[in-house]
Each structure stands twice: as structure tokens, then as C-alpha cells.
Scaffold this motif. Structure first.
Motif, short mmCIF file in Angstrom:
data_model
loop_
_atom_site.label_atom_id
_atom_site.label_comp_id
_atom_site.label_asym_id
_atom_site.label_seq_id
_atom_site.Cartn_x
_atom_site.Cartn_y
_atom_site.Cartn_z
N ILE A 1 62.33 64.80 -28.99
CA ILE A 1 61.87 65.54 -30.16
C ILE A 1 62.79 65.26 -31.34
CG2 ILE A 1 60.81 67.38 -28.82
CD1 ILE A 1 63.20 69.13 -29.50
N ASN B 1 59.40 75.22 -26.30
CA ASN B 1 58.33 74.74 -25.42
C ASN B 1 58.79 73.53 -24.61
OD1 ASN B 1 56.57 76.71 -26.33
ND2 ASN B 1 55.73 75.41 -27.96
N LYS C 1 57.41 61.75 -28.25
CA LYS C 1 57.18 63.00 -27.52
C LYS C 1 56.71 62.74 -26.10
CE LYS C 1 56.47 66.56 -31.01
NZ LYS C 1 55.52 67.57 -31.56
N SER D 1 60.25 76.77 -32.06
CA SER D 1 59.18 76.91 -31.07
C SER D 1 58.96 75.61 -30.31
CB SER D 1 57.88 77.33 -31.77
OG SER D 1 57.51 76.38 -32.76
N THR D 2 59.07 74.48 -31.02
CA THR D 2 58.92 73.17 -30.37
C THR D 2 60.03 72.94 -29.36
OG1 THR D 2 57.91 72.29 -32.38
CG2 THR D 2 58.71 70.69 -30.77
N ARG D 3 61.25 73.28 -29.74
CA ARG D 3 62.38 73.13 -28.82
C ARG D 3 62.22 74.03 -27.60
NH1 ARG D 3 66.85 70.64 -31.17
NH2 ARG D 3 66.60 70.16 -33.38
N ALA E 1 63.17 69.41 -35.38
CA ALA E 1 62.08 70.14 -34.75
C ALA E 1 62.26 71.64 -34.90
CB ALA E 1 62.00 69.77 -33.27
N GLU F 1 55.83 59.93 -33.60
CA GLU F 1 55.97 61.23 -32.95
C GLU F 1 55.26 61.25 -31.60
OE1 GLU F 1 55.11 65.98 -33.86
OE2 GLU F 1 54.56 64.44 -35.32
#
Length: 456
Positions: free
Chosen positions: A113, A124, A108, A120-122, A117, A104
Motif C-alpha cells: 500500500i 483493512n 495492492k 482505514s486502508t491500513r 494510504a 495501485e
């Protein structure tokens, strides 16, 4: 502790001949350590506060070649795997040992990603890439960043699991490019209590055959569950047909089989209500296509064969232990009952040739002694196709086997002479205790609300 802060506090202390106790409180250390830092500052200046390993590469750090190999393998071969699955595949197929957290971190850093995922990760990452896009100086770099900007996906809410194994099985089908070049439907049933896949089957479309194969696997391997939880899509598709027939009514056919086994069926039109199976499809869509591709699977037959071993491995990895959970599966029926219960029932009428037309073929009715039985034209009957493909017919309270009438005689009575007389075959016909009575099925049809609405 921040090196810059240590430097500033000690420098101020030395320059102003300040209070050592106050400096010790500010730096959360002892006066003895304050004296040590003063001596170091007097000898080396600001360099004293820099850690000795600063700028050095750790001895256990991965090499640049290893780093690039992790990235290149993911982009060229394992692009559809999530990071945990990718680390497992590296160990299994490439002989590379790297934890999921290491994978990861490496990916990253390249703005890659996981397909799994969170939203929220996408989100950001999308903001980060948009900033990098504004700062990009070349068109090539802008294009590369735009390719990495991903759309957001909705999440599914959670709810408590059932307390018993077999209490509720969530069932659904998902169309996806699982293997090959054409999309297929994967039918699965997931136990709500353990998260175990208890049945899985590929077919070209969402079909009764797919759901029957799932139920067959469940009955053979576990027994009779308490309840199925599925959606109403099959009912809606039935309503859309201009002239729907009984055999096309997947929901009624499956419900009737479940009714004979004492299995309750609950339906919902809200996908979130079946969160367990919806999330299972998300997991399978990120893992199974890659496994099928690596195994060289190209046909449905190969894919269904592959599922037999894959589901066991998948359950061993992700499902909760069954031994710790109470099971409410009832004792499994014998193979004969399973074969006869998972049947497709179709209404037909006897034609003027005392035969039945079914799927563009003509069949004659035979009794247990293989003697033909004749009924008047227009007599109502029911054609039963068992799970293994055997054909029977129910007329009133009697069940007969069906034999296809060939378009041409195999042997001519005038020119082909048989040396030995063939004895009639003793045919097996299920007892009438089996729930194939036409009156019983007709009564069940009348209770189906979606069929009544269609008729109206």
C-alpha cells in the motif's frame, strides 16, 4: 447479470413449461431474448450461458514481465513514493507509461500500500494480512506477511481555506531523514489559500536562520504577507534554557522583524490547527527524499539549491492557480531594508578596551569615515548582525559599523614599511530611521509574555 441465475431461471422455465413473462421480469429482459436463451439452452446446455471471452486473457492486459517490473522497481528503487508519484517517476526515469490506478492495482495485489494510504486502508490490510498469516503453511511466508503488517497513523482534520493569497501563511519545520545519513530540519511556509509553498529551507536544526531564509524568499518573490501562523515550540524551548539570552530567543527575534514589517504572528500549540502545513509535510516526506536521492543530494547546500527548482515544479502540480485568487501581499521592500530587517539583535556592553566581545571575537566601533569611536567601559549597546552577515552596533541613537580586532597585527610598524598609504574606507552605515534603536527593541522585549515569565 449472473450467469448462474440465467441458467437456473431458463432451466426451470423449460423443465416446468413455465410463464415466459414472469421469467422476463425476473431477468429484466424481453420475451424475445427469453426465447433466444431457451433455444441456446436446448442446443448447448449450461455452456450457452458462459461468456465467449471467459478464461481468455484480454489483448490489452499487461504481460507478466511488465507486472513484475512494476513491483520490483517499487520495492528496490522507489519504495518511499506514493502511487501517483511512482507512476510519474516511471514515466520520467524508466520510460514506462502506467496510470496511477494501474500501479495501485498491481501493487495492492502484492499487499503493498502507499505510504500515504488512509487509516482505514491500513486497517483493512492489517486484518487481511493477519488472516493470511493464520493460513500460512511455511515460516518464510509468515515472516513475509509480518513485515507487511503496518502500524496505523492519525489523520488531520480539514478546515476551510482563507479567501486571499497571502492572508495567512502556515509555517513550521520538520525533522526527517530528507537526504544523506543524518536527519535535518526542513523549514517551510505554506499559503493557506492556495496551498503554495512560498518558502523552503534546510538547516541542521530548527533555527532562526531557517525562518529568516523563508521570510527572505517570501519578501523577494511575493511581498509582505498579512499573517504568519506557527506553533509555540520555539517559545517552549526558550523557557527550558537555564540562562536564555536574547539572541537565543528565536520567537522574539523573528517577531521583532515581523513587527517592523507589519506582519501579524499567531501561534498555536495544537498541530491540528496548522493542518495545511502538517499535511504538506506528509506529502513532502513521501516525495522529496526520493527526489533528493535520485538527484544524488548529500549536503545541505546542495539540498537548498535543489529546492529552488523543485518547489516550482511542486507548486505547478499541486497548488491552486494564483490568478484566480485575490492577493493581499503588500509591495515588497527594497533589498536593503530586507537585509537590515532580518537581523539578529544582541545586547552587549563596552569593555575596558573600548571594544565589544561578540562570538568570542573582539570588535571596534567605526564611524562612516572608518575612524574608531570610543565609549566608556560598561556602556550598553546592541550588536546587529544583518541577514548578509554584516555587523553593526547601536549605542544610544547612533549606529556604527564593527571591525574585528585581529589577535596579531598584520604588519609590523617597526619592520614592515608600506610604500603607499592606504586611504580610509568610506563605510556605509544605515540611517537611524531604521528601527534599530536600543530603546525600541528593549520596549518590544518587555511586551513578550514568555520572557517575563522566565524572568519571574
Amino acid at each position: 447479470m449472473n450467469e448462474q441465475k440465467k441458467y437456473e431461471v431458463i432451466k426451470r422455465l423449460v423443465d416446468t413449461n413455465g410463464n415466459k413473462k414472469r421469467a422476463a421480469i425476473e431477468l429484466s429482459c424481453t420475451i424475445r431474448h427469453i426465447n433466444r436463451m431457451i433455444q441456446g439452452y436446448m442446443k448447448e446446455g449450461k455452456e450457452y450461458f458462459s461468456h465467449g471471452n471467459k478464461g481468455r486473457k484480454p489483448v490489452n492486459a499487461f504481460s507478466e514481465n511488465f507486472y513484475r517490473k512494476i513491483v520490483d522497481l517499487y520495492l528496490t528503487k522507489y519504495w518511499d513514493a506514493n502511487f501517483t508519484h511512482y507512476s510519474e517517476l516511471l514515466a520520467k526515469h524508466e520510460g514506462i507509461i502506467a496510470s496511477s490506478s494501474t500501479v495501485e492495482t498491481i501493487l495492492k495485489a502484492e499487499n503493498i500500500i502507499s505510504p500515504r494510504a488512509r487509516r482505514s486502508t491500513r486497517k483493512n490490510l492489517k486484518k487481511k494480512l493477519e488472516v493470511l498469516k493464520e493460513q500460512a503453511t511455511s515460516q518464510k511466508e509468515i515472516i513475509r506477511i509480518e513485515e507487511n503488517i503496518l502500524d496505523l497513523e492519525d489523520a488531520h482534520p480539514r478546515r476551510p481555506r482563507c479567501s486571499n493569497f497571502g492572508e495567512m501563511l502556515q509555517m513550521d519545520a520538520s525533522i526527517h531523514l530528507w537526504f544523506g545519513s543524518e536527519k535535518t530540519q526542513l523549514h517551510i511556509a505554506v499559503d493557506d489559500s492556495t496551498g503554495m509553498i512560498v518558502g523552503a529551507f534546510f538547516d541542521t536544526q530548527e533555527t532562526l536562520k531557517g525562518y529568516y531564509n523563508i521570510l527572505h524568499q517570501i519578501l523577494i518573490n511575493h511581498g509582505i504577507p498579512y499573517m504568519f501562523f506557527t506553533d509555540r515550540r520555539t517559545v517552549f524551548e526558550y523557557k527550558q534554557k537555564k540562562s536564555p539570552s536574547v539572541e537565543e530567543d528565536t520567537f522574539t527575534q523573528f517577531s521583532y522583524a515581523c513587527n517592523q514589517l507589519g506582519i501579524e504572528i499567531r501561534t498555536s500549540s495544537v498541530p491540528q490547527a496548522k493542518g495545511r502545513v502538517e499535511r504538506m509535510f506528509q506529502t513532502l516526506q513521501s516525495r522529496l527524499p526520493l527526489e533528493l536521492r535520485l538527484a544524488g543530494i548529500t549536503t545541505i547546500e546542495q539540498a537548498n539549491e535543489f529546492l529552488n527548482s523543485y518547489v516550482k515544479e511542486f507548486n505547478a502540480m499541486f497548488a491552486l492557480p494564483v490568478n484566480d485568487i485575490n492577493s493581499v501581499f503588500e509591495k515588497q521592500p527594497d533589498n536593503e531594508k530586507i537585509n537590515l530587517t532580518l537581523a539578529i539583535l544582541t545586547d552587549r556592553k563596552i569593555d575596558n578596551g573600548h571594544s565589544i566581545r561578540f562570538e568570542n571575537k573582539y570588535y571596534k566601533l567605526l564611524d562612516p569615515n572608518s575612524c574608531p569611536v570610543y565609549y566608556h567601559k560598561g556602556t550598553s549597546c546592541m550588536v546587529i548582525r544583518a541577514f548578509d552577515g554584516q555587523l553593526f552596533s547601536c549605542v544610544g541613537e547612533k549606529v556604527y559599523s564593527l571591525e574585528e580586532i585581529p589577535k596579531h597585527e598584520v604588519k609590523s610598524k617597526n619592520f614592515d614599511f608600506s610604500k603607499t598609504e592606504t586611504k580610509p574606507i568610506k563605510r556605509y552605515i544605515p540611517p537611524m530611521s531604521h528601527p534599530w534603536k536600543k530603546a525600541s527593541f528593549d520596549a518590544f522585549l518587555r511586551k513578550q509574555a514568555h520572557r517575563q515569565e522566565n524572568v519571574a
